[in-house]
Design an enzyme around this catalytic site. Structure first.
Site, short mmCIF file in Angstrom:
data_model
loop_
_atom_site.label_atom_id
_atom_site.label_comp_id
_atom_site.label_asym_id
_atom_site.label_seq_id
_atom_site.Cartn_x
_atom_site.Cartn_y
_atom_site.Cartn_z
N ASP A 1 41.84 36.18 46.66
CA ASP A 1 42.85 35.59 45.78
C ASP A 1 43.00 34.08 45.99
O ASP A 1 43.19 33.33 45.04
CB ASP A 1 44.19 36.31 45.94
N ARG B 1 44.85 36.59 38.40
CA ARG B 1 44.94 35.31 39.10
C ARG B 1 44.75 34.10 38.20
O ARG B 1 45.52 33.14 38.29
CB ARG B 1 43.96 35.29 40.28
N SER C 1 48.56 47.01 52.51
CA SER C 1 48.73 45.80 51.71
C SER C 1 48.44 46.21 50.27
O SER C 1 47.35 46.70 49.96
CB SER C 1 47.74 44.74 52.21
N1 ARG Z 1 40.02 43.17 46.79
C1 ARG Z 1 40.70 43.15 45.54
C2 ARG Z 1 40.31 41.94 44.75
O1 ARG Z 1 39.83 41.01 45.32
C3 ARG Z 1 42.17 43.30 45.70
C4 ARG Z 1 42.90 42.12 46.28
C5 ARG Z 1 44.32 42.44 46.50
N2 ARG Z 1 45.09 41.28 46.72
C6 ARG Z 1 46.16 41.23 47.51
N3 ARG Z 1 46.75 40.08 47.65
N4 ARG Z 1 46.60 42.30 48.14
O2 ARG Z 1 40.46 41.89 43.56
#
Ligand code: ARG
Length: 402
Positions: free
Chosen positions: A126, A97, A177
């Site tokens: 995110d 990110r 997802s």
């Molecule tokens: N929970 C994990 C993290 O915060 C994975 C996030 C996955 N993101 C997504 N947009 N599907 O790093």
């Protein structure tokens, strides 16, 4: 809710980020949407994604290959930090990110945009990572997050997109997802929302099951220079190649699956499945080499700081002052992390079976040995222990405890 004229949107090619394009133009009165899609080794073809953004109304559609900086400037520092969020998750999604944010800011500045945008919802980590990274790099830029505000269900989002020529997903939508890049995959939702439900085999793509993993163990050697992995089995590999190799070796042997209840920044506990074979293997080997090459007090202090490093990267504070300060400590220690680690990969396990450092080993055989060549001064232990235990003796002998 900010409004803007020219916006740079982080674009993945999926329905949500595609719908962001007409939504920004039609509902929020944005004049121009420029999309940016990053190649982070997720294996998507970028040209169809680039065209898709133009079809959805973007005025310019940019793509960027970020794999090399992703590995060298994000994954390798995470390996040096032995970074595992809550002791288990090696941050494969979180690390991507700040790099995407950095690129969005760069494009926004080059093209004179007054805002950047992303398609994250209001429930995840995110959004926090994008918003905070952008604030840390370019506090003057607005951050627009239409999916956090539009309140449309999945069906409504698809229907909205269809009005603007954005095709509904062709295949029956997967209940999961998924986020993926070269470092790993994260899988959520569907049946996985039941913390007791075992992860179905179909969700995995980078790792073999224990059953499918080879019946013969494989021994490998990973070499490090300055705390960075440089070779596998004596073959020097460039950083990207090395991560690919680590992924395939560990993945084949069923190493790197993680099933956890994770604490998100926004307070939600969620059930997350990851597969991060190479990154976990490299962290394990790196951590092992540090046991040989770093002093005891440095190791203990570093372990505490590593947990903080992992927390702050998870929480989106990559471009913050504590991160910079911790990096200074970590960088200083890594100078000594030279050598190699031997591991045995077998049926979901990677087991360290040896470690060596020709220049920086603090392991002194003549001190450790029980053999004839022992040079340790046994008699000196007595005086040391007398002083070490003095306070205990005084306490035991005091009147209060007599
Ligand atoms: N929970 C994990 C993290 O915060 C994975 C996030 C996955 N993101 C997504 N947009 N599907 O790093």
């Amino acid at each position: 809710m900010g409004r803007a004229k020219r916006v740079v949107l982080a674009y993945s090619g999926g329905v949500d980020t595609s719908v962001c394009i007409p939504y920004l133009l039609e509902e929020w009165g944005v004049e121009e949407v420029i999309t940016f899609a990053a190649d982070l080794g997720q294996g998507d073809e970028l040209e169809p994604i680039r065209l898709k953004a133009l079809e959805a109304g973007a005025s310019q559609s940019l793509v960027g290959d970020l794999i090399k900086p992703f590995v060298e400037e994000f994954a390798f520092p995470a390996i040096q930090a032995n970074a595992l969020y809550e002791g288990r998750y090696p941050l494969s999604t979180a690390l991507a990110r700040p790099l995407i944010a950095q690129k969005l800011v760069q494009v926004a500045r080059e093209l004179g945009a007054d805002a950047v945008a992303h398609g994250c919802t209001g429930k995840g980590n995110d959004q926090v990572r994008f918003d905070v990274a952008i604030a840390g790099l370019a506090p003057e830029l607005k951050v627009l997050a239409p999916a956090r505000e539009w309140g449309m269900s999945r069906e409504e989002t698809i229907a909205y997109g269809e009005r603007f020529g954005i095709p509904a997903p062709v295949s029956k939508k997967s209940p999961y997802s998924i986020d993926l890049n070269l470092l790993g995959r994260s899988i959520e939702a569907g049946i996985l929302e039941d913390p007791m439900a075992p992860p179905p085999e179909e969700i995995f793509a980078m790792t073999s099951s224990i059953e499918e993993a080879p019946n013969e163990p494989l021994e490998i050697e990973i070499a490090f220079e300055g705390g960075r992995p440089v070779a596998i089995d004596g073959e020097c590999l460039d950083p990207v190649e090395l991560v690919h190799r680590a992924n395939s070796l560990a993945g084949k042997h069923g190493i790197g699956r993680i099933d956890l209840i994770e604490n998100r920044v926004v307070g939600i506990k969620s059930r997350e499945i990851y597969e991060t074979p190479g990154l976990l293997l490299l962290i394990q080997a790196h951590k092992e080499l540090e046991t040989l090459t770093l002093a005891a007090d440095v190791l203990r202090t570093k372990a505490n700081l590593e947990a903080q490093w992992a927390d702050l990267v998870y929480q989106g504070l990559w471009f913050g002052p504590l991160k910079e300060a911790l990096d200074g400590f970590i960088k200083n220690t890594q100078e000594y992390v030279n050598g190699l680690v031997r591991l045995r990969l077998y049926k979901g396990n990677s087991i360290v079976i040896g470690r060596a450092s020709s220049e920086n080993s603090l392991y002194k055989p003549e001190m450790a040995t029980y053999g004839d060549d022992d040079i340790f001064d046994h008699k000196a232990a007595e005086g040391f222990i007398y002083i070490w235990g003095l306070s205990s003796r005084v306490w035991a002998e005091s009147s209060k405890h007599g």
